[in-house]
Design a protein around this motif. Structure first.
Motif, PDB file in Angstrom:
ATOM      1  N   VAL A  46      44.566  21.576  39.747  1.00  0.00           N
ATOM      2  CA  VAL A  46      44.413  22.897  40.368  1.00  0.00           C
ATOM      3  C   VAL A  46      44.295  23.971  39.288  1.00  0.00           C
ATOM      4  O   VAL A  46      43.398  24.817  39.333  1.00  0.00           O
ATOM      5  CB  VAL A  46      45.590  23.206  41.329  1.00  0.00           C
ATOM      6  N   ALA A  47      45.179  23.927  38.299  1.00  0.00           N
ATOM      7  CA  ALA A  47      45.130  24.902  37.204  1.00  0.00           C
ATOM      8  C   ALA A  47      43.792  24.828  36.473  1.00  0.00           C
ATOM      9  O   ALA A  47      43.204  25.850  36.119  1.00  0.00           O
ATOM     10  CB  ALA A  47      46.286  24.668  36.231  1.00  0.00           C
ATOM     11  N   ARG A  48      43.308  23.632  36.255  1.00  0.00           N
ATOM     12  CA  ARG A  48      42.020  23.459  35.573  1.00  0.00           C
ATOM     13  C   ARG A  48      40.893  24.039  36.422  1.00  0.00           C
ATOM     14  O   ARG A  48      40.023  24.741  35.935  1.00  0.00           O
ATOM     15  CB  ARG A  48      41.796  21.971  35.283  1.00  0.00           C
ATOM     16  N   LYS A  49      40.933  23.768  37.725  1.00  0.00           N
ATOM     17  CA  LYS A  49      39.887  24.262  38.629  1.00  0.00           C
ATOM     18  C   LYS A  49      39.840  25.791  38.660  1.00  0.00           C
ATOM     19  O   LYS A  49      38.772  26.380  38.783  1.00  0.00           O
ATOM     20  CB  LYS A  49      40.133  23.716  40.039  1.00  0.00           C
ATOM     21  N   TYR A  50      41.000  26.425  38.561  1.00  0.00           N
ATOM     22  CA  TYR A  50      41.069  27.889  38.579  1.00  0.00           C
ATOM     23  C   TYR A  50      40.948  28.497  37.188  1.00  0.00           C
ATOM     24  O   TYR A  50      41.038  29.712  37.031  1.00  0.00           O
ATOM     25  CB  TYR A  50      42.364  28.344  39.262  1.00  0.00           C
ATOM     26  N   GLY A  51      40.774  27.656  36.172  1.00  0.00           N
ATOM     27  CA  GLY A  51      40.510  28.144  34.824  1.00  0.00           C
ATOM     28  C   GLY A  51      41.718  28.693  34.076  1.00  0.00           C
ATOM     29  O   GLY A  51      41.556  29.501  33.163  1.00  0.00           O
ATOM     30  N   ILE A  75      42.245  38.391  40.959  1.00  0.00           N
ATOM     31  CA  ILE A  75      42.762  37.471  39.945  1.00  0.00           C
ATOM     32  C   ILE A  75      43.519  38.291  38.910  1.00  0.00           C
ATOM     33  O   ILE A  75      43.031  39.315  38.434  1.00  0.00           O
ATOM     34  CB  ILE A  75      41.625  36.712  39.233  1.00  0.00           C
ATOM     35  N   ASP A  76      44.703  37.837  38.583  1.00  0.00           N
ATOM     36  CA  ASP A  76      45.525  38.500  37.575  1.00  0.00           C
ATOM     37  C   ASP A  76      46.122  37.401  36.699  1.00  0.00           C
ATOM     38  O   ASP A  76      46.929  36.606  37.162  1.00  0.00           O
ATOM     39  CB  ASP A  76      46.634  39.296  38.261  1.00  0.00           C
ATOM     40  N   ILE A  77      45.686  37.311  35.446  1.00  0.00           N
ATOM     41  CA  ILE A  77      46.152  36.267  34.532  1.00  0.00           C
ATOM     42  C   ILE A  77      46.941  36.918  33.402  1.00  0.00           C
ATOM     43  O   ILE A  77      46.494  37.878  32.796  1.00  0.00           O
ATOM     44  CB  ILE A  77      44.970  35.461  33.969  1.00  0.00           C
ATOM     45  N   HIS A  78      48.130  36.368  33.172  1.00  0.00           N
ATOM     46  CA  HIS A  78      49.046  36.888  32.152  1.00  0.00           C
ATOM     47  C   HIS A  78      49.376  35.805  31.141  1.00  0.00           C
ATOM     48  O   HIS A  78      49.295  34.618  31.450  1.00  0.00           O
ATOM     49  CB  HIS A  78      50.391  37.283  32.793  1.00  0.00           C
ATOM     50  N   ASP A  79      49.833  36.221  29.961  1.00  0.00           N
ATOM     51  CA  ASP A  79      50.471  35.269  29.061  1.00  0.00           C
ATOM     52  C   ASP A  79      51.709  34.749  29.774  1.00  0.00           C
ATOM     53  O   ASP A  79      52.283  35.436  30.617  1.00  0.00           O
ATOM     54  CB  ASP A  79      50.877  35.940  27.750  1.00  0.00           C
ATOM     55  N   ILE A  80      52.134  33.576  29.426  1.00  0.00           N
ATOM     56  CA  ILE A  80      53.237  32.934  30.126  1.00  0.00           C
ATOM     57  C   ILE A  80      54.521  33.772  30.095  1.00  0.00           C
ATOM     58  O   ILE A  80      55.331  33.716  31.004  1.00  0.00           O
ATOM     59  CB  ILE A  80      53.462  31.503  29.584  1.00  0.00           C
ATOM     60  N   GLU A  81      54.695  34.615  29.084  1.00  0.00           N
ATOM     61  CA  GLU A  81      55.897  35.434  28.984  1.00  0.00           C
ATOM     62  C   GLU A  81      55.857  36.674  29.871  1.00  0.00           C
ATOM     63  O   GLU A  81      56.885  37.274  30.154  1.00  0.00           O
ATOM     64  CB  GLU A  81      56.127  35.892  27.530  1.00  0.00           C
ATOM     65  N   ASN A  86      54.538  43.641  41.003  1.00  0.00           N
ATOM     66  CA  ASN A  86      54.432  43.554  42.456  1.00  0.00           C
ATOM     67  C   ASN A  86      53.674  44.725  43.058  1.00  0.00           C
ATOM     68  O   ASN A  86      52.946  44.570  44.033  1.00  0.00           O
ATOM     69  CB  ASN A  86      55.813  43.456  43.092  1.00  0.00           C
ATOM     70  N   LYS A  87      53.824  45.920  42.490  1.00  0.00           N
ATOM     71  CA  LYS A  87      53.148  47.102  43.024  1.00  0.00           C
ATOM     72  C   LYS A  87      51.628  46.894  43.047  1.00  0.00           C
ATOM     73  O   LYS A  87      50.961  47.199  44.033  1.00  0.00           O
ATOM     74  CB  LYS A  87      53.515  48.320  42.167  1.00  0.00           C
ATOM     75  N   ILE A  88      51.105  46.333  41.977  1.00  0.00           N
ATOM     76  CA  ILE A  88      49.664  46.076  41.898  1.00  0.00           C
ATOM     77  C   ILE A  88      49.268  44.989  42.892  1.00  0.00           C
ATOM     78  O   ILE A  88      48.267  45.107  43.593  1.00  0.00           O
ATOM     79  CB  ILE A  88      49.267  45.681  40.459  1.00  0.00           C
ATOM     80  N   LEU A  89      50.070  43.938  42.971  1.00  0.00           N
ATOM     81  CA  LEU A  89      49.774  42.843  43.885  1.00  0.00           C
ATOM     82  C   LEU A  89      49.732  43.321  45.336  1.00  0.00           C
ATOM     83  O   LEU A  89      48.805  42.999  46.081  1.00  0.00           O
ATOM     84  CB  LEU A  89      50.801  41.727  43.726  1.00  0.00           C
ATOM     85  N   PHE A  90      50.700  44.128  45.753  1.00  0.00           N
ATOM     86  CA  PHE A  90      50.720  44.634  47.125  1.00  0.00           C
ATOM     87  C   PHE A  90      49.518  45.542  47.395  1.00  0.00           C
ATOM     88  O   PHE A  90      48.942  45.510  48.482  1.00  0.00           O
ATOM     89  CB  PHE A  90      52.029  45.347  47.438  1.00  0.00           C
ATOM     90  N   ALA A  91      49.117  46.321  46.423  1.00  0.00           N
ATOM     91  CA  ALA A  91      47.934  47.174  46.590  1.00  0.00           C
ATOM     92  C   ALA A  91      46.691  46.314  46.805  1.00  0.00           C
ATOM     93  O   ALA A  91      45.846  46.619  47.663  1.00  0.00           O
ATOM     94  CB  ALA A  91      47.761  48.085  45.378  1.00  0.00           C
ATOM     95  N   GLU A  92      46.563  45.232  46.054  1.00  0.00           N
ATOM     96  CA  GLU A  92      45.413  44.340  46.206  1.00  0.00           C
ATOM     97  C   GLU A  92      45.440  43.627  47.553  1.00  0.00           C
ATOM     98  O   GLU A  92      44.403  43.454  48.190  1.00  0.00           O
ATOM     99  CB  GLU A  92      45.353  43.329  45.052  1.00  0.00           C
ATOM    100  N   LEU A  93      46.617  43.197  47.989  1.00  0.00           N
ATOM    101  CA  LEU A  93      46.734  42.564  49.309  1.00  0.00           C
ATOM    102  C   LEU A  93      46.294  43.523  50.408  1.00  0.00           C
ATOM    103  O   LEU A  93      45.592  43.132  51.344  1.00  0.00           O
ATOM    104  CB  LEU A  93      48.175  42.112  49.565  1.00  0.00           C
TER     105      LEU A  93
END
Length: 124
Positions: A46-51, A75-81, A86-93
């Motif tokens: 799954v991770a590979r499919k989503y890049g 799509i929001d990709i972060h370094d693992i750290e 959440n504010k941005i995520l709720f706005a996108e939803l």
């Protein structure tokens, strides 16, 4: 998680770790309130499919918002750290919900069944 439910959204955690590791991690947090899925076998498919899978075998921290048609709208990709905001995520939803509502309204008014296009198809 109740806030996601109010937006008719489902949160899923997916990790390339195996199930016993995920269970231990969730327990170390005092439990989690969303389903946590293992993408361990076949080796992070799954991770590979989503890049977001690294060649080292782990994945980046990533958020994908899919609409009810299965189209990725955010799509929001972060370094693992890093931790997602959440504010941005709720706005996108809310944007996805608004788009779905507009499409349903247009369809109900006899303008045809409008299935939304992905952002890259729609020029967005």
């Amino acid at each position: 998680m109740a806030r996601f439910g109010k937006l008719n959204a489902q949160v899923l955690g997916i990790s390339v770790d195996h199930i016993p590791c995920l269970k231990a991690w969730a327990e170390s947090l005092g439990g989690i309130s969303f389903p946590l899925l293992s993408d361990f076998s076949p080796l992070g498919a799954v991770a590979r499919k989503y890049g977001v899978k690294r060649k080292e075998g782990f994945s980046e921290r990533a958020i994908f918002v899919l609409d009810k048609y299965g189209i990725i709208r955010y799509i929001d990709i972060h370094d693992i750290e890093d931790r997602p905001k959440n504010k941005i995520l709720f706005a996108e939803l809310k944007k996805v919900i608004q788009l779905e509502s507009e499409l349903e309204t247009a369809s109900a008014k006899g303008k045809g069944k409008a299935k939304p296009k992905a952002k890259n198809e729609a020029g967005g």
